[in-house]
Each structure stands twice: as C-alpha cells, then as structure tokens.
Write an enzyme that holds these catalytic residues in place. Structure first.
Site, short mmCIF file in Angstrom:
data_model
loop_
_atom_site.label_atom_id
_atom_site.label_comp_id
_atom_site.label_asym_id
_atom_site.label_seq_id
_atom_site.Cartn_x
_atom_site.Cartn_y
_atom_site.Cartn_z
N GLU A 54 0.74 -1.41 0.19
CA GLU A 54 -0.08 0.20 -0.71
C GLU A 54 1.07 1.48 0.23
O GLU A 54 2.19 1.34 0.82
CB GLU A 54 -0.51 0.00 1.41
CG GLU A 54 -1.76 -0.90 0.80
CD GLU A 54 -2.55 -1.27 2.03
OE1 GLU A 54 -4.64 -1.65 1.70
OE2 GLU A 54 -2.59 -0.71 3.65
N CYS A 97 2.62 8.26 1.39
CA CYS A 97 3.86 7.64 3.14
C CYS A 97 4.39 6.49 1.63
O CYS A 97 2.85 5.57 1.09
CB CYS A 97 2.49 7.16 3.42
SG CYS A 97 3.20 6.35 4.78
N CYS A 116 5.89 -6.66 6.93
CA CYS A 116 7.25 -6.42 7.44
C CYS A 116 7.30 -8.06 7.95
O CYS A 116 7.48 -8.23 8.65
CB CYS A 116 6.67 -4.99 8.44
SG CYS A 116 8.00 -4.41 9.49
N CYS A 174 5.97 -5.68 16.06
CA CYS A 174 5.41 -4.38 16.97
C CYS A 174 3.46 -4.99 16.90
O CYS A 174 2.92 -4.95 16.48
CB CYS A 174 5.09 -2.90 16.28
SG CYS A 174 7.52 -2.76 15.95
N CYS A 204 0.92 -2.97 15.72
CA CYS A 204 0.79 -2.55 14.05
C CYS A 204 0.02 -3.57 13.24
O CYS A 204 0.44 -4.62 13.73
CB CYS A 204 2.36 -1.65 14.25
SG CYS A 204 2.33 -1.94 12.06
N CYS A 246 -1.98 5.42 9.84
CA CYS A 246 0.00 4.88 11.12
C CYS A 246 -0.85 3.19 10.77
O CYS A 246 -1.69 3.58 12.11
CB CYS A 246 0.19 5.74 11.96
SG CYS A 246 0.92 7.58 11.55
N1 SAH Z 1 8.89 0.14 10.15
C1 SAH Z 1 9.14 1.49 10.13
C2 SAH Z 1 7.52 2.92 9.81
C3 SAH Z 1 6.75 2.62 9.36
S1 SAH Z 1 5.36 2.68 10.11
C4 SAH Z 1 8.76 1.98 11.53
O1 SAH Z 1 8.59 1.75 12.43
O2 SAH Z 1 9.00 2.80 11.98
C5 SAH Z 1 4.98 4.20 10.48
C6 SAH Z 1 4.64 4.86 11.83
O3 SAH Z 1 3.57 4.88 12.95
C7 SAH Z 1 5.73 3.67 13.15
O4 SAH Z 1 6.13 4.52 14.25
C8 SAH Z 1 4.69 3.30 13.60
O5 SAH Z 1 5.32 2.43 15.01
C9 SAH Z 1 3.36 3.94 13.89
N2 SAH Z 1 2.12 2.98 14.03
C10 SAH Z 1 2.09 1.55 13.38
N3 SAH Z 1 1.27 0.50 14.24
C11 SAH Z 1 0.21 2.51 14.73
C12 SAH Z 1 -1.18 2.63 14.71
N4 SAH Z 1 -1.98 1.78 15.40
N5 SAH Z 1 -1.14 3.80 15.62
C13 SAH Z 1 -0.29 4.41 15.30
N6 SAH Z 1 0.93 4.40 14.71
C14 SAH Z 1 1.00 3.14 14.36
FE1 SF4 Z 2 6.90 -3.29 10.94
FE2 SF4 Z 2 4.60 -1.90 12.04
FE3 SF4 Z 2 6.92 -2.23 14.12
FE4 SF4 Z 2 6.55 -1.36 11.67
S1 SF4 Z 2 5.39 -0.70 13.35
S2 SF4 Z 2 8.39 -1.82 12.42
S3 SF4 Z 2 6.15 -1.43 9.91
S4 SF4 Z 2 5.38 -4.15 12.72
#
Ligand code: SAH
Ligand code: SF4
Length: 415
Positions: free
Chosen positions: A122, A135, A142, A146, A149, A388
């Site tokens: 996406e 973005c 990934c 996390c 996420c 995000c």
């Molecule tokens: N993988 C990279 C970049 C992609 S995520 C990283 O983790 O930094 C972009 C941002 O969105 C990151 O800070 C991530 O932690 C945050 N994010 C992920 N899931 C989210 C959610 N459900 N609500 C708000 N922010 C979220």
């Molecule tokens: Fe991967 Fe989501 Fe963690 Fe970013 S926040 S490193 S996209 S699992």
C-alpha cells in the site's frame, strides 16, 4: 509473471532475500524503473550499443524516466527516431500495478498496489494545507512484529525492489499530474524550504512510513531514495524526505551517511519492559544503544532534529511518569529531538486501545514543559484504514490464533 523468492518464515530479522535487480518480464523485455544511469548504460551496451553511445543513451533515458516521468519511448524527443523503437522492443517503463484506489473523507488517498509477481502493498497520500506527504512502503508486510501495528501481523514478507519503491513516488506524480512539462524546464532550483514547492506541486514530502522496516531493506531503499533525490531524477530535496525505523541500530549510521535524509525513530516506550513487549526489536537492540545511535546520527542538529514517534496506548505507555522519563532520556543523551505523539489507530484484532484525548494532551504538556516539542499528530485516513499502523493487505488475513503463533515465532527469532 516472474517468481521471486520469499523470505523464509519465521521472521528472520536480518535483511531478507530480494528478487534480482533486473528481472525480464514474460515477454523478455526489461523494466528500466529503479535502475541507475550506469546500469542503464550497461544494459544498452549489452543489447548492442557501442560504449560511448550506451553511456549517452543512459543519461538521456534516465532524464526521461525519472525527471519527466514519460512511460513511452516514443516521447523521448532528443533520442534519434530509429532508436526509439529499438528501445521499445527490448525495454519497458513500468509502474506498480494499481488494484484499488480509495479516497478518505479528509482527503487522504490510499492505493492498493501489486508487484509483477503478484504481491500486494500500500501507498498513502496525505494532503495538508501547506504540504502533501506521500507515505511509501519498503516491504510487502514487515519482518518485525510490533504489537500495535497491523502490518506486523502480515505473514507474507518480501523486500520491495528499488523500482517498486521509486515506482510509488512516480505513480503518485502520474496520478497527481505533477511531472514537469515543456522543453527541459526541469525543477532545478525550485526546491524552496517552506510550504508547497515553487512550481505548486501537491506532492512535496516523502516519508518511508508505509509497510515495512526500511532499514531491513537498506540497499533497495537507499538506491530508490537516491533516484528520488537526484537533481536530474525526481529532484526532491533530502530535507523533504524522512525515513522511519523501529530501531535497527547497526544500520542507522549508514543511513545517515549513505542516504542522509531526516530520521524518525519509533520509540513508543521509555522502559525496557514495555518496549520489549510492544516493539520486540528492543530485545535485540535496547533503548540505551538506540539512543546512543540517535546521538551519533550523521547530520542531526537543532536545525534537523530527529523525530521520536510515540504511539499513545491506554495504560501502557501514557503515564505522567512515562512523559517525564521521555524528557529525561532525551536530555541525558543531548538529542536534538522532537516528539510526535501518535494517537493509536485501531485495527481488527489489536490488543490495545488509544489513550484518552485528555491523557494525550497532558502527556504532550509534560514533554513541552521539559523543553521538547511534542505535537499530537492528527489521525488521517482512518475511515479507509490508511492511518499509521493500519496498512495491511487483505490477502494475508490471519486468525487470532495464527497471529499469536506468528508473534511468538517472530519474537523467538529475535532471541
Ligand atoms: N517500520 C517503520 C516505519 C513504518 S510505521 C517503523 O516502525 O518506524 C510508521 C509509524 O507508525 C511508526 O512509528 C509505527 O510505530 C507507527 N504505528 C504503527 N502502528 C500504529 C498504530 N496502530 N497506530 C498508530 N501508529 C502506529
Ligand atoms: Fe514493522 Fe509495523 Fe513495527 Fe514498523 S511498526 S517495524 S511496520 S511491525
């Protein structure tokens, strides 16, 4: 369709295998998007041009591909007429396939894209009053997991190629109609420092914050961003590009040196216990190491601060004490930093809730009172799951039990 290797699961945290840089299509032609001038010249030489001619054609084609955005060799007017069909017989100028385009009520746009070998990912465009941010994804799924996420729950993971990464920016320029027009006018010198760019483009900024961990696809992300920053390429200033990492410490210095864009770090917690739980890469590279790598990040200064992203999770990381500890850590490491507070964006199956508005405001006030900027990010595109952490392609939906097993596998791989 070509077949590409998929990383073996469970979640290896080291860089994952990628398809070959040059993958001929079923019709034998080669897609040029993602290739450097030198690679273009090499390909043209291999196809039969004499070295000097190949180099010149490489330079010309580079300009047409990345600076002008043409997708048809016939439009390359400074290339001799008989040469154009010669190119078209052997090469193509591709874009990621568009499966679906969605529009949010707040103007945010999300595209579901597909690679040539059938993997979905996406891309999101977020228009604001004074800027437009694209973005961009770096991986399908990934490598990491996390807990808050949605992308981390995707099973299928493959690195995107440089062409698939820069192709997202090019596709956005196609859709927004933002390629420079006219004879060799270019954008050179048009990069102003505030608001929309001088030629009135909508797409002014890029964030590597889509699907994937960009530093686990380091070479491809670097090569793609170099095409984006090249003055004769997409010509976007490095000051308008931000790379977000969850904390791949060993590659942060190289990111500063070899890419040189703004850095954002997904901090999200200030204690080992909580960060280990919600950002599992913390088990491998802990907070202290991460903050030391931030302090050493090449190019960080008060004028170019590191952004700490902090997702607000109810009763998990949002107390007054957490806010004070965040200030203390940033000061202890003398970091030129700002904090971005991100209200948690929910997704089906998520184990967390967003902190209350009042809690987020209070957290922000404490950090501001500590002398560090901590604005609250307004969620965008939630209605089309473009915010995000909501990015996840439907093809890989898993059951809750499968998700838990996957999380365990990925975490076990982190050791
Ligand atoms: N993988 C990279 C970049 C992609 S995520 C990283 O983790 O930094 C972009 C941002 O969105 C990151 O800070 C991530 O932690 C945050 N994010 C992920 N899931 C989210 C959610 N459900 N609500 C708000 N922010 C979220
Ligand atoms: Fe991967 Fe989501 Fe963690 Fe970013 S926040 S490193 S996209 S699992």
């Amino acid at each position: 369709m070509t077949s590409t290797p998929i990383m073996p699961l469970p979640g290896n945290v080291d860089p994952v295998p990628v398809p070959r840089e040059v993958t001929p299509r079923a019709d034998g032609r080669i897609d040029l998007i993602g290739l450097t001038r030198a690679r273009l010249a090499e390909l043209f030489a291999t196809a039969g041009l004499e070295a000097k001619a190949a180099k010149l054609r490489g330079k010309q084609v580079f300009h047409w591909l990345y600076h002008r955005g043409v997708t048809d060799f016939a439009a390359m007017t400074d290339i001799a007429k008989p040469m154009r069909p010669w190119l078209a017989e052997r090469f193509v100028i591709g874009r990621p396939g568009v499966v679906e385009a969605q529009h949010s009520a707040d103007g945010t746009r999300k595209w579901l894209l597909r690679t040539d070998d059938g993997h979905d990912f996406e891309m999101v465009f977020i228009p604001d009053a004074d800027r437009g941010t694209l973005c961009v994804s770096s991986q399908v799924g990934c490598t990491l997991n996390c807990r808050f996420c949605a992308t981390g729950t995707m099973r299928l993971v493959r690195n995107l190629t440089p062409g698939e990464i820069v192709g997202q920016v090019m596709l956005a320029r196609d859709v927004l109609g933002e390629w420079p027009k006219g004879a060799m006018d270019g954008l050179d010198g048009d990069e102003d420092e505030g608001g929309y760019s001088a030629d009135g483009r909508l797409l002014t900024n890029i964030v590597m914050m889509g699907m994937g961990e960009p530093l686990y696809n380091f070479d491809n992300v670097r090569d793609a961003l170099r095409l984006v920053m090249d003055g004769d390429g997409l010509a976007l200033s490095k000051r308008r590009i931000t790379l977000s990492t969850s904390g791949v410490v060993p590659l942060m210095a190289r990111a500063g040196e070899e890419i040189g864009v703004n850095l954002a770090v997904s901090l999200h917690a200030v204690t080992k216990e909580v960060r280990d739980e919600i950002v599992p890469i913390n088990r491998k590279y802990g907070l202290e190491e991460l903050l030391a790598a931030c302090a050493a990040y090449p190019g960080a200064s008060n004028a170019r601060r590191i952004t700490f992203e902090y997702v607000m999770l109810k009763d998990k990381n949002d107390s007054d004490a957490d806010a004070r500890e965040l200030v203390r850590l940033i000061k202890q490491h003398r970091l030129p930093a700002k904090v971005n507070l991100i209200p948690f964006n929910p997704w089906p199956g998520a184990a967390y809730e967003c902190s209350s508005d009042e809690r987020i405001r209070r957290f922000s006030e404490i950090v501001f009172a500590g002398g560090i900027s901590a604005p609250i990010r307004t969620p965008r595109g939630r209605d089309i799951a473009a915010a995000c952490g909501q990015l996840k392609t439907a093809a890989q939906k898993l059951s809750r039990a499968e998700l838990d097993r996957l999380a365990e596998e990925k975490q076990a791989a982190l050791g």
